[in-house]
Design an enzyme around this catalytic site. Sequence first.
Site, short mmCIF file in Angstrom:
data_model
loop_
_atom_site.label_atom_id
_atom_site.label_comp_id
_atom_site.label_asym_id
_atom_site.label_seq_id
_atom_site.Cartn_x
_atom_site.Cartn_y
_atom_site.Cartn_z
N LEU A 117 0.82 -1.22 0.00
CA LEU A 117 0.00 0.00 0.00
C LEU A 117 0.84 1.26 0.00
O LEU A 117 0.45 2.28 -0.52
CB LEU A 117 -0.92 0.01 1.22
CG LEU A 117 -1.94 -1.14 1.30
CD1 LEU A 117 -2.70 -1.06 2.61
CD2 LEU A 117 -2.88 -1.11 0.13
N PHE A 170 10.44 4.88 7.57
CA PHE A 170 10.32 4.03 8.76
C PHE A 170 10.08 2.58 8.38
O PHE A 170 10.62 1.67 8.98
CB PHE A 170 9.19 4.57 9.64
CG PHE A 170 8.97 3.79 10.90
CD1 PHE A 170 9.85 3.91 11.95
CD2 PHE A 170 7.90 2.94 11.03
CE1 PHE A 170 9.65 3.20 13.12
CE2 PHE A 170 7.70 2.23 12.19
CZ PHE A 170 8.57 2.37 13.24
N GLY A 171 9.27 2.33 7.40
CA GLY A 171 8.93 0.98 7.00
C GLY A 171 7.97 1.00 5.85
O GLY A 171 7.87 1.98 5.11
N LEU A 172 7.24 -0.10 5.67
CA LEU A 172 6.26 -0.18 4.60
C LEU A 172 4.99 -0.81 5.15
O LEU A 172 4.99 -1.42 6.21
CB LEU A 172 6.81 -0.96 3.41
CG LEU A 172 7.35 -2.38 3.64
CD1 LEU A 172 6.25 -3.41 3.54
CD2 LEU A 172 8.44 -2.69 2.63
N ASP A 192 -1.52 15.69 16.08
CA ASP A 192 -1.36 15.82 14.63
C ASP A 192 -2.69 15.54 13.94
O ASP A 192 -2.75 14.75 13.00
CB ASP A 192 -0.27 14.88 14.12
CG ASP A 192 0.15 15.21 12.69
OD1 ASP A 192 -0.31 16.26 12.17
OD2 ASP A 192 0.90 14.44 12.09
N GLU A 206 5.02 3.10 1.38
CA GLU A 206 6.33 2.92 2.00
C GLU A 206 6.86 4.26 2.44
O GLU A 206 6.61 5.29 1.81
CB GLU A 206 7.29 2.28 1.00
CG GLU A 206 8.71 2.14 1.53
CD GLU A 206 9.67 1.60 0.48
OE1 GLU A 206 10.80 1.27 0.84
OE2 GLU A 206 9.26 1.55 -0.70
N GLY A 207 7.61 4.27 3.52
CA GLY A 207 8.29 5.47 3.99
C GLY A 207 9.64 5.12 4.53
O GLY A 207 10.12 3.99 4.41
N LYS A 231 1.64 -3.26 8.90
CA LYS A 231 2.77 -2.33 8.93
C LYS A 231 4.02 -3.09 9.33
O LYS A 231 4.04 -3.78 10.36
CB LYS A 231 2.49 -1.20 9.92
CG LYS A 231 3.47 -0.04 9.82
CD LYS A 231 3.00 1.14 10.64
CE LYS A 231 3.91 2.34 10.44
NZ LYS A 231 3.44 3.53 11.17
#
Length: 923
Positions: A481, A486-488, A741, A483-484, A502
């Site tokens: 879905l 930090f992880g996917l 946030d 990815e960044g 996650k």
Amino acid sequence: MLIFYAKYAFIFWFFVGSNQGEMLLMDKISHDKTLLNVTACTQNCLEKGQMDFRSCLKDCRINGTFPGALRKVQENYQMNMICRTESEIVFQIDWVQHSRGTEPAPNATYIIRVDAVKDDNKETALYLSDDNFLILPGLESNSTHNITALAMHGDGSYSLIAKDQTFATLIRGYQPSKMGAVNLLRFVPQPDDLHHIAAEIEWKPSAESNCYFDMVSYSTNSVNMDEPLEVQFRDRKKLYRHTVDNLEFDKQYHVGVRTVNIMNRLESDLQWLPIAVPSCLDWYPYNYTLCPPHKPENLTVTQKQYLPNILALNITWARPRYLPDNYTLHIFDLFKGGTELNYTLDQNRSHFYVPKITVLGSHFEVHLVAQSAGGKNVSGLTLDKVHRGVLLSEGNMVKLVLFIIVPICCILMLCSLTFCRRNRSEVQALQMDAKDAKASEFHLSLMDSSGLLVTLSANESLEVMDELEVEPHSVLLQDVLGEGAFGLVRRGVYKKRQVAVKLLKDEPNDEDVYAFKCEIQMLKAVGKHPNIVGIVGYSTRFSNQMMLLIEYCSLGSLQNFLREEWKFRQEQNAIGLKKNLEQNVDNRRFNRLPRNSIHDRIEDINNSMLSTVEEESESDQTHSSRCETYTLTRITNAADNKGYGLEDIENIGGSYIPKTAEAPKDRPKRKLKPQPKKDSKQDFKSDNKKRIFENKEYFDCLDSSDTKPRIPLKYADLLDIAQQVAVGMEFLAQNKVVHRDLAARNVLISVDRSIKIADFGLSRDVYHENVYRKSGGSGKLPIKWLALESLTHQVYTSQSDVWSFGVLLYEITTLGGMPYPSVSPSDLLQLLRQGHRMKRPEGCTQEMFSLMESCWSSVPSHRPTFSALKHRLGGMILATNDVPERLKQLQAATESKLKSCDGLNSKVEQVPCEEELYLEPLN
């Protein structure tokens, strides 16, 4: 000569001034000996001290005694421009002393000639002044002037200061430019107030050398957010230096200077200077008459219990280098109705023994106050009362350590060594299986459990299992879905339920693992709520195999959902315009109007407008100037979700999947439509390698032959979305959870238009849009969504979430618009402090905008609670006399379910209502 002298004298009399500088304008008079003689006579008269400048000039003009001879000398004068405006030039003549000279500046009267440079002529004006600070008024804007200056003495000697130096006035309505540097010169005492000091501030001129400045200053330690103090500088003799007084010791201040145009109220940006005021003891070295002493250090309390609720306390602290006048010791029993003991101690004491004190509660406090004539300072401790059973003598304690604790430690060490060896062998076996699994081909739709095996560290151990702990091989991973850094996040199936999984990237560091576990703990602590994204499970036994299972919301983030709605409305407007144009053409043909040049021209214009609208509708991929740029043409298997990550794709083994592997852009969008249940036997007749899922809501459905037309959002639907967010935030506030946030990008939406809040208190690393700014550490802050107290004092409360909710209402009203579209994050704090807020967007009702403004109050206690916001939004929904589409669908689904389950009067075989046979979404 007599006529010339009379004209000369008349003009002197006409332009005599009365200010301290006594500047005199003499127009159309040549530079000759008569002028020099009169000036020398005037200066000689001033040196005698019998008359003022005006009287001396008048006397010399009529009965003046001129010096015998005029002579030119060489002197060290220098003329410098101080500032200028549209109609004035201010400069100063200074006597330059030699490096070794000590003689004072000689007395002189100054002759100033100003030549205005014009295209066709040259106008000359003469000035006389006995002051070295000169202001030339009445000049034209944006004009150039050549200035010549002479210094005339009483004995007939004169010197040339400057010759034809060029200066220019500013243009009319000029915009002040950026300020020069602002510096702190020194701290100075305040003789009338010994408890405060002052700071001398100096600043450089602006680029255009403007004459007017404003200064603002405020304390960053202020808890009530007082208005900054403002000082205006309009006296040209008091520029470029100022003393800021009444500064408190050991406080932080900010001083800002800007240049202003007082004619049309234009101003430059503020140039800020941070000031750290020294402490009182640093300014007055250990003067306890004016300053309070240092707080007591290394305060320790040792307690012993001999009888129930009876304690003996031994209190010690470090002896300071400079002793206070005395100490005061306070002991408070925190039990209701408990006792309070106070002792006054000598300054030389560094310990105190309380042989007997009654403490009824389980906690008590000890405060030690150091006092002097200048004030007091306190150190305090909150202690738990020890129980008598755990207090042992020193001899018994040694026996306990030798005969019990030491053998237990040895046994634990042996067990640990044995466990580590067994764990190392298991890890080596897993490593071999992982290497074999990586060699096999990876399938996106179905992944074998061996594909999840990765290299495990030898020092990792299993964590305690709970009801949410899952086995990695029990989760079926599917497409990525997002990815960044930090992880996917992958789509997955766990126990016949569609979930979002996650994952951490390969070889995560300790900070990533810690942040991942904090996210899991936060989701567990929040609990379940219809408007909060829920946790399904997690696996944390190995850092290289950690995963978090959360609810899957198929429509993605609220931000993208609103922006798709905005695009849909633009396309519908274009289609409507096209139909109107075609209808006009058909009507004209039907009426058989005679064609002429005018009708031909109208038809050409209509066709041109039609093609333009079609092109704009097809090529428009952005919102408007108030929205961030985003791509609308990208079609993915699931809507973009901030909580799921973005950008490139990586599988669990770390191999890169290029973007070309995504679905083609021109394929139709997936329509979410529940499918009827089929015979289970028929399903299992298909290929065993291919798994069929009954619930099509979470999977691709490329068949667009039976698609429903899109239902546009109504005002009641937007209010329903806002109310759902308020309900979820009310739940978080009641559970003492601060989101920090809240924004449309962190709100997810399900296929039934139910809202779920995500990413509260979680990591920020997957965000890629330019709405986050670096804070002091490694974290990022969503500047345009944060409350004023969060930006200034880093205070985060439920009231600060209400501020963010007001910004979210702006996003909902504008269908995904960017808040503060024309303001950069670096300039936002200054505007908010000045009371600026966003204006009412187009199409927003006054009632909705009033609700936004109430959320943006600078005083947190004046903002409404989420409970109040929920009720106000509910009233606004009722006022529309309309039912939101979500509630209509919910009512229709309920009626359909009741009909399908009622098989008493039906002859057709009904589908069983056993929901456990279906894949159930968690939204």
